[in-house]
Design an enzyme around this catalytic site. Structure first.
Site, PDB file in Angstrom:
ATOM      1  N   ALA A 342       0.826  -1.201   0.000  1.00 49.98           N
ATOM      2  CA  ALA A 342       0.000   0.000   0.000  1.00 49.98           C
ATOM      3  C   ALA A 342       0.863   1.254   0.000  1.00 49.98           C
ATOM      4  O   ALA A 342       1.894   1.313   0.675  1.00 49.98           O
ATOM      5  CB  ALA A 342      -0.927  -0.002   1.218  1.00 49.98           C
ATOM      6  N   LEU A 344       1.940   5.036   0.890  1.00 52.59           N
ATOM      7  CA  LEU A 344       1.817   5.987   1.987  1.00 52.59           C
ATOM      8  C   LEU A 344       1.248   7.295   1.449  1.00 52.59           C
ATOM      9  O   LEU A 344       1.216   7.512   0.233  1.00 52.59           O
ATOM     10  CB  LEU A 344       3.178   6.223   2.635  1.00 52.59           C
ATOM     11  CG  LEU A 344       3.809   5.004   3.320  1.00 52.59           C
ATOM     12  CD1 LEU A 344       5.211   5.339   3.813  1.00 52.59           C
ATOM     13  CD2 LEU A 344       2.944   4.511   4.467  1.00 52.59           C
ATOM     14  N   ASP A 410      20.412  -4.774   2.871  1.00 50.53           N
ATOM     15  CA  ASP A 410      20.333  -3.685   1.888  1.00 50.53           C
ATOM     16  C   ASP A 410      19.642  -2.452   2.457  1.00 50.53           C
ATOM     17  O   ASP A 410      19.008  -1.704   1.739  1.00 50.53           O
ATOM     18  CB  ASP A 410      19.567  -4.188   0.653  1.00 50.53           C
ATOM     19  CG  ASP A 410      19.685  -3.243  -0.531  1.00 50.53           C
ATOM     20  OD1 ASP A 410      20.768  -2.669  -0.726  1.00 50.53           O
ATOM     21  OD2 ASP A 410      18.691  -3.071  -1.256  1.00 50.53           O
ATOM     22  N   GLU A 415      13.441   6.009   6.190  1.00 50.74           N
ATOM     23  CA  GLU A 415      12.560   7.170   6.043  1.00 50.74           C
ATOM     24  C   GLU A 415      11.742   7.369   7.308  1.00 50.74           C
ATOM     25  O   GLU A 415      11.481   6.411   8.056  1.00 50.74           O
ATOM     26  CB  GLU A 415      11.631   6.995   4.834  1.00 50.74           C
ATOM     27  CG  GLU A 415      12.352   7.037   3.506  1.00 50.74           C
ATOM     28  CD  GLU A 415      11.407   7.142   2.325  1.00 50.74           C
ATOM     29  OE1 GLU A 415      10.247   7.578   2.534  1.00 50.74           O
ATOM     30  OE2 GLU A 415      11.815   6.794   1.208  1.00 50.74           O
TER      31      GLU A 415
END
Length: 463
Positions: A342, A344, A410, A415
Site C-alpha cells: 500500500a 503511503l 540492503d 525514512e
C-alpha cells in the site's frame, strides 16, 4: 583466528543475555498478568513504547473484556468466516490468539499533533486528485476517439486506503486493533486495476540506466505502480524466483533479486513484533495483459511487453543501452504472482525524510565502511545529531534487529515522517531483499546492537 572465535563467542553470549533479559522483564510479566487478570498491572516507565499501557487504562487492562489482539474482534470473525478451507483459521490468526499477544488496548490519541494527517485537508487534496484524474481520462478518450459508459470516479470516504492514511499516527502506520488493515489487504487482492505505470524514481532512471553495468538485474527496475478502482495505489513487485530458491553464496547483497514474498513476510513479521512500521502488503496473481498492459497509458511500459517462444506474456526493464529479454518476468501465460504494498500518503500531504543509515554498507566489490573495521564506531555516532539526544539511535537498533530477522543487508537509507520530529518511528520500507538465505544468519546486520550495547526494551525499563 582464536581472536575471531572469541569475539564471535562474546557476541553470541551478549545476544543470549539480552534475549534472556527481555524474556524475563517483558514477556514473563505479560504471562503473569494473564494468569492473574484481576491484579492491577504496573505501568511501563517507557511511555513512548506502543506496548505500554497508560496509567489511566490499567483498570481496563485488568478486565478480560477489554483485552484485544493485533487483529480486532470484528476482523478475526470476518477472516475466520471466510478464511481457510478447514474453517479453523490461519496459522497467523492462531498466533495472534495466543495469550502472549493478549495485550491491553492502546489509549486513544486525541491531539492533532499525534495524527499524521489533518482529515479535512487530506480529503480536499484527494478530491482534487480524483477530479484531475477524471479530466485526464476524458481528454485521453477524446484524443483516442474512444467512448466509455463508465461513470467518473468518486472519492469514497470509507475506502480502506483513505482510512489507512487517516489512521497513521505517531505510534505506527496503523493502530494495534485496527480493522482497516485486513480490509485494505482484501481490497488490494481483489479490486480491478484502472492504471499501471512506472514509479517516480524509475521514471527518473529512464535514460540514465546502463544495463551493461548490471551483473544481474535488480528487481527494483521491475516494480510498477498499480491504481485500483477505488483510487487506491499499491507498489507491485513481480515474482522473480521460486520460493525454495536461495540467494547464491557468491552474490553480493546489492545485486540480489528482489523477492515479492519477502515483502509480504516482512509485513507480517513487523506486525507480529508490534512495530507496525511496514506498509500493509498482500499477495496477488495479476493478469499482466488485462491488468497492466491494457490499462497503462505509458508508451515505454507498453513497448517492453512481448510474447515468449512458450506463448507467455512477458515484460522487462527499459534501459536505453542494452535491454535483454532474458531478464524479463513472464506470466503463465498471462497470470503472474506478485506483492502489492500500500502507498503511503503523498509527500505533499506528509513530507518524509530519507536519511542515510549510519551503518550503511559499501556498494562496491571490495570496499568497506568505517563501522566494518572500527569496533568503536558507535561512540562516534552517539556524538552526532540526532543520535546524541533522541530516540533515533534506539529506533535504528530496532530496525537492525528487524533486518537481522529477515536477513536484509540492503538497508542503505531509512525514512520517517517529518511531522513527528526526531523521535518519530522509522518506516521499514523496501524489504524485498530479505529472506534470501534462510540457512544463514548474517551477524553483521546486528552491528548497531553489538557496537552500541543498548537494547530498546531494556532501556525502557531503566536497565
Amino acid at each position: 583466528m582464536p581472536g575471531l572465535r572469541r569475539d564471535r563467542l562474546l557476541t553470541l553470549l551478549l545476544l543470549g543475555a539480552l534475549l534472556s533479559a527481555d524474556l524475563y522483564f517483558h514477556l514473563w510479566p505479560q504471562v503473569q498478568r494473564q494468569l492473574r487478570p484481576r491484579v492491577r498491572p504496573r505501568g511501563c516507565p517507557c511511555t513512548g513504547r506502543a506496548s505500554s499501557p497508560a496509567p489511566d487504562s490499567a483498570a481496563a487492562a485488568s478486565d478480560p473484556g477489554t483485552i484485544v489482539h493485533n487483529f480486532s474482534r470484528a476482523e478475526l470473525r470476518t477472516e475466520l468466516a471466510g478464511g481457510s478451507r478447514s474453517g479453523s483459521g490461519s496459522k497467523l490468526q492462531a498466533l495472534f490468539a495466543h495469550p502472549l499477544y493478549n495485550v491491553p488496548e492502546e489509549p486513544p490519541l486525541v491531539g492533532a499533533e499525534d495524527s499524521l494527517l489533518a482529515s479535512q485537508e487530506a480529503l480536499r487534496y484527494y478530491r482534487r486528485k480524483v477530479a484531475r484524474w477524471n479530466r485526464r481520462q476524458k481528454m485521453y478518450r477524446e484524443q483516442m476517439n474512444l467512448t466509455s459508459l463508465e461513470p467518473p470516479l468518486q472519492l469514497r470516504l470509507e475506502a480502506s486506503w483513505v482510512q489507512f492514511h487517516l489512521g497513521i499516527n505517531r505510534r505506527g502506520l496503523y493502530s494495534r486493533s485496527s480493522p482497516v488493515v485486513s480490509k485494505l489487504l482484501q481490497d488490494m487482492r481483489h479490486f480491478p486495476t484502472i492504471s499501471a505505470d512506472y514509479s517516480q524514481d524509475e521514471k527518473a532512471l529512464l535514460g540514465a540506466c546502463d544495463c551493461t553495468q548490471i551483473v544481474k538485474p535488480s528487481g527494483v527496475h521491475l516494480k510498477l505502480v498499480l491504481r485500483f478502482s477505488d483510487f487506491g495505489k499499491a507498489m507491485f513487485k513481480p515474482m522473480r524466483q521460486q520460493r525454495d530458491e536461495e540467494t547464491p553464496v557468491d552474490f553480493f547483497y546489492f545485486i540480489d533479486f528482489q523477492r515479492h514474498n519477502a515483502e509480504i513476510a516482512a509485513f507480517h513479521l513487523d506486525r507480529i513484533l508490534d512495530f507496525r512500521r511496514v506498509p500493509p502488503t498482500a499477495g496477488r496473481i495479476v493478469n499482466v495483459t488485462k491488468e497492466i498492459l491494457e490499462v497503462t497509458k505509458n508508451e515505454i511500459l507498453q513497448s517492453v511487453f512481448f510474447v515468449s517462444p512458450a506463448s507467455n506474456v512477458c515484460f522487462f526493464a527499459k534501459c536505453p543501452y542494452m535491454c535483454k529479454t532474458e531478464y524479463a518476468v513472464c506470466g503463465n501465460p498471462h497470470l503472474l504472482e506478485g506483492s502489492l504494498s500500500a502507498f503511503l500518503p503523498s509527500l505533499n500531504l506528509a513530507p518524509r525524510l530519507s536519511v542515510p543509515n549510519p551503518w550503511i554498507r559499501s556498494y562496491t566489490l571490495a570496499g568497506k565502511e568505517e563501522w566494518e573495521v572500527n569496533p568503536l564506531y558507535c561512540d562516534t555516532v552517539k556524538q552526532i545529531y540526532p543520535y546524541n539526544n533522541s530516540q533515533r539511535l534506539l529506533n535504528v537498533i530496532d530496525m537492525a534487529i528487524f533486518d537481522f530477522l529477515i536477513g536484509n543487508m540492503d538497508r542503505h537509507h531509512y525514512e520517517m515522517f517529518t511531522k513527528f520530529g526526531d523521535d518519530g518511528f522509522l518506516i521499514h520500507l523496501d524489504n524485498a531483499r530479505g529472506f534470501g538465505r534462510h540457512s544463514h544468519d548474517e551477524i553483521s546486520i546486528l552491528s548497531p546492537l553489538s557496537q552500541c550495547c543498548i537494547y530498546p526494551p531494556l532501556c525502557c525499563k531503566g536497565l
